[in-house]
Design a protein around this motif. Structure first.
Motif, short mmCIF file in Angstrom:
data_model
loop_
_atom_site.label_atom_id
_atom_site.label_comp_id
_atom_site.label_asym_id
_atom_site.label_seq_id
_atom_site.Cartn_x
_atom_site.Cartn_y
_atom_site.Cartn_z
N ARG A 116 25.40 40.03 47.74
CA ARG A 116 25.16 39.02 46.73
C ARG A 116 26.24 37.99 46.63
O ARG A 116 26.15 37.10 45.83
CB ARG A 116 25.01 39.68 45.36
N HIS A 117 27.30 38.00 47.43
CA HIS A 117 28.34 36.99 47.26
C HIS A 117 28.61 36.25 48.52
O HIS A 117 29.47 35.42 48.57
CB HIS A 117 29.63 37.68 46.89
N GLN A 118 28.01 36.64 49.63
CA GLN A 118 28.44 36.08 50.87
C GLN A 118 27.57 34.99 51.42
O GLN A 118 26.78 34.39 50.73
CB GLN A 118 28.53 37.19 51.92
N TYR A 119 27.74 34.77 52.60
CA TYR A 119 27.04 33.95 53.56
C TYR A 119 26.59 32.53 53.25
O TYR A 119 26.22 32.21 52.17
CB TYR A 119 25.75 34.61 53.99
N ALA A 120 26.39 31.82 54.42
CA ALA A 120 25.66 30.56 54.50
C ALA A 120 26.34 29.50 55.28
O ALA A 120 27.49 29.36 55.21
CB ALA A 120 25.35 30.07 53.14
N LEU A 121 25.57 28.69 56.00
CA LEU A 121 26.21 27.61 56.77
C LEU A 121 25.44 26.33 56.69
O LEU A 121 26.02 25.34 56.69
CB LEU A 121 26.34 28.10 58.18
N PHE A 122 24.27 26.19 56.74
CA PHE A 122 23.67 24.90 56.95
C PHE A 122 23.62 24.05 55.72
O PHE A 122 23.79 24.47 54.65
CB PHE A 122 22.25 25.08 57.45
N SER A 123 23.20 22.84 55.98
CA SER A 123 23.35 21.91 54.93
C SER A 123 22.16 21.11 54.61
O SER A 123 21.10 21.59 54.65
CB SER A 123 24.46 21.02 55.28
N GLN B 20 4.78 35.26 69.42
CA GLN B 20 3.88 34.13 69.61
C GLN B 20 4.53 32.79 69.26
O GLN B 20 4.29 31.80 69.94
CB GLN B 20 2.62 34.33 68.76
N ALA B 21 5.30 32.75 68.20
CA ALA B 21 5.93 31.50 67.76
C ALA B 21 7.36 31.79 67.32
O ALA B 21 7.69 31.70 66.14
CB ALA B 21 5.13 30.86 66.63
N PRO B 22 8.21 32.17 68.24
CA PRO B 22 9.54 32.68 67.88
C PRO B 22 10.48 31.66 67.26
O PRO B 22 11.53 32.03 66.76
CB PRO B 22 10.09 33.18 69.21
N GLY B 23 10.11 30.41 67.26
CA GLY B 23 10.99 29.41 66.69
C GLY B 23 10.52 28.86 65.37
O GLY B 23 11.08 27.88 64.86
N ARG B 24 9.49 29.48 64.77
CA ARG B 24 8.91 28.92 63.56
C ARG B 24 8.85 29.96 62.45
O ARG B 24 8.49 31.11 62.68
CB ARG B 24 7.49 28.41 63.84
N LEU C 274 18.29 30.39 60.62
CA LEU C 274 18.73 31.57 61.35
C LEU C 274 19.10 31.20 62.77
O LEU C 274 18.38 30.44 63.44
CB LEU C 274 17.63 32.62 61.37
N TYR C 275 20.22 31.73 63.23
CA TYR C 275 20.59 31.63 64.63
C TYR C 275 20.29 32.97 65.30
O TYR C 275 20.75 34.02 64.84
CB TYR C 275 22.09 31.32 64.78
N VAL C 276 19.52 32.95 66.39
CA VAL C 276 19.24 34.14 67.18
C VAL C 276 20.17 34.10 68.39
O VAL C 276 20.14 33.15 69.18
CB VAL C 276 17.76 34.18 67.62
N MET C 277 21.01 35.16 68.54
CA MET C 277 22.09 35.10 69.50
C MET C 277 22.02 36.25 70.50
O MET C 277 21.56 37.35 70.18
CB MET C 277 23.44 35.13 68.77
N ASP C 278 22.48 35.98 71.71
CA ASP C 278 22.68 36.99 72.73
C ASP C 278 24.03 37.67 72.44
O ASP C 278 25.08 37.03 72.55
CB ASP C 278 22.71 36.33 74.11
N ARG D 126 17.41 28.44 67.21
CA ARG D 126 17.64 28.31 65.78
C ARG D 126 16.29 28.18 65.09
O ARG D 126 15.38 27.51 65.58
CB ARG D 126 18.50 27.07 65.49
N ILE D 127 16.15 28.82 63.93
CA ILE D 127 14.90 28.81 63.19
C ILE D 127 15.18 28.28 61.78
O ILE D 127 15.96 28.87 61.04
CB ILE D 127 14.28 30.20 63.10
#
Length: 416
Positions: A2-9, A63-67, A375-379, A388-389
């Motif tokens: 409940r206190h963490q995360y986030a990057l985009f704008s 089927q639609a991994p980017g959406r 979301l970033y999907v990473m190797d 990125r989604i």
């Protein structure tokens, strides 16, 4: 978390359409025709950057991994989600106190909606998460209560949902009301529940209910008898496992590593934060990673294998860093994919063993690197971003499931 995360704008505001749905109810903000989910699906809880609302996004990994489709079931921002079989369960937490079951074939409808309150409750039970022992038996953690519930998720009537309880009242600190159960995992036939045991008193003797002044614990139960196991490591008569870190948020298990407990500690004292490792057979705890002024507090963890893990550090509100670490030795490595001083909101590992990193909106007019939430999907081997989604809000949690698919000829639609 409940206190963490986030990057985009620059949050992209998606249209919110209210749907009037029959019978069991439910609402969705999506105007799309219902997607034919048939395979791996990510169920994402999202929250507005100002915490005014939350909802569910659904992502078809095949089927639609980017959406992301959604948001579905717009509600308060304090929510979580768990998946089991063809269903996901939207848990509405503090002062909402509801569990909602959703069949992935009918993503805009509730199969049922049950309360997490029982007769005599005077405050919010604050349901946190649900852990499945079988199709018809699960454990519902209630952060604002002394008792976890044993529930039957297949119940078609609310009176049949709550079938038993686990008493955790003996872990409540003196002078306070609840032990604050926060996360759990089942290993073999045993349920491991983290207990924050928050509560202390200031120099003026005023209560400080969220002070990590007490030793945190992990309680262990036999899921066949629902009796608590005496681990032999507890102090002052407590049967559970005392932790080195305090204020635990998440417990996870890997067969080659054991149990790992991530704790945030006190936001002003990094030394109370870190990761404990527990031997699931001997119940012995050791300290694996320690928070520090240089590293920061530990606010998230995800495991790939015995050599590869990832952790999120907390250096302040909306100031998180993603790092690789060795989950056996505890050695912390370098920053991953330049995710540093960002707002990391979630961390998960998909069935394909890819790392999913949620990044949320940063509210800072002085930043020039602010993007929309997603979301970033990473190797995890190469630390490279596969895709990125975009999501409808800050992605605060991700769970995965297998969808059975729907009839291609179905004319069932989600419409305004």
């Amino acid at each position: 978390m409940r206190h963490q995360y986030a990057l985009f704008s620059r949050l992209i505001l998606l249209p919110l359409l209210t749907l009037l749905l029959a019978a069991c109810g439910g609402s969705s903000g999506s105007s799309d025709r219902r997607p034919n989910f048939d395979g791996n699906v990510a169920v994402v809880t999202t929250a507005a950057s100002d915490f005014s609302s939350g909802g569910i996004d659904l992502i078809d990994l095949d089927q639609a991994p980017g959406r992301a489709y959604g948001p579905y079931h717009s509600t308060a921002s304090d929510i979580s989600v768990v998946t089991h079989g063809r269903d996901y369960y939207l848990i509405e937490r503090f002062q909402t106190d509801r569990i909602n079951k959703v069949d992935i074939d009918q993503p805009a409808l509730f199969t049922w909606r049950y309360s997490a309150l029982e007769a005599g409750d005077e405050a919010s039970s604050n349901p946190y998460t649900m852990i499945f022992a079988s199709d018809d038996k699960a454990y519902l953690l209630r952060y604002g209560s002394t008792h976890a519930w044993i529930v039957d998720p297949t119940a078609t009537h609310e009176d049949d949902f709550h079938i038993g309880s686990l008493d955790l009242s003996h872990y409540t600190p003196d002078g306070f009301d609840v032990p604050r159960m926060s996360s759990a995992v089942i290993v073999d036939d045993r349920l491991f529940i983290t207990l924050q045991r928050l509560g202390g008193f200031g120099a003026d003797d005023n209560p400080r209910p969220f002070d990590p002044a007490n030793t945190s614990y992990v309680a262990v139960f036999d899921i066949n008898t629902d009796e608590e196991i005496v681990t032999g490591h507890g102090e002052e008569g407590l049967p559970g496992i005392p932790l080195f870190t305090r204020n635990p948020e998440h417990i996870t298990h890997h067969p080659d590593i054991g149990l790992l407990v991530q704790s945030i500690g006190n936001y002003g004292s990094n030394d109370l934060s870190g990761i404990d490792r527990i031997d699931a057979d001997t119940y012995e705890a050791t300290r694996l990673v320690e928070g520090s002024a240089e590293l920061g507090a530990i606010s998230g963890v995800a495991l790939i294998d015995a050599e590869t893990g990832f952790l999120v550090t907390y250096g302040g509100w909306m100031n998180n860093t993603l790092r690789r670490f060795n989950p056996v030795s505890g050695t912390v490595g370098d920053v991953v994919a330049n995710i540093e001083a960002q707002h990391v909101t979630s961390l998960a590992v998909s069935p394909q063993q890819q790392l999913w990193v949620g990044l949320g909106l940063i509210v800072d007019n002085n930043r020039d690197d602010i993007l929309a939430p997603g979301l970033y999907v990473m190797d995890p081997d190469a630390d490279t971003t596969l895709r990125r989604i975009n999501t409808s809000g800050n992605p605060i949690g991700v769970s995965f499931m297998q969808a059975p698919g729907i009839d291609e000829d179905s004319d069932d639609e989600v419409t305004p």
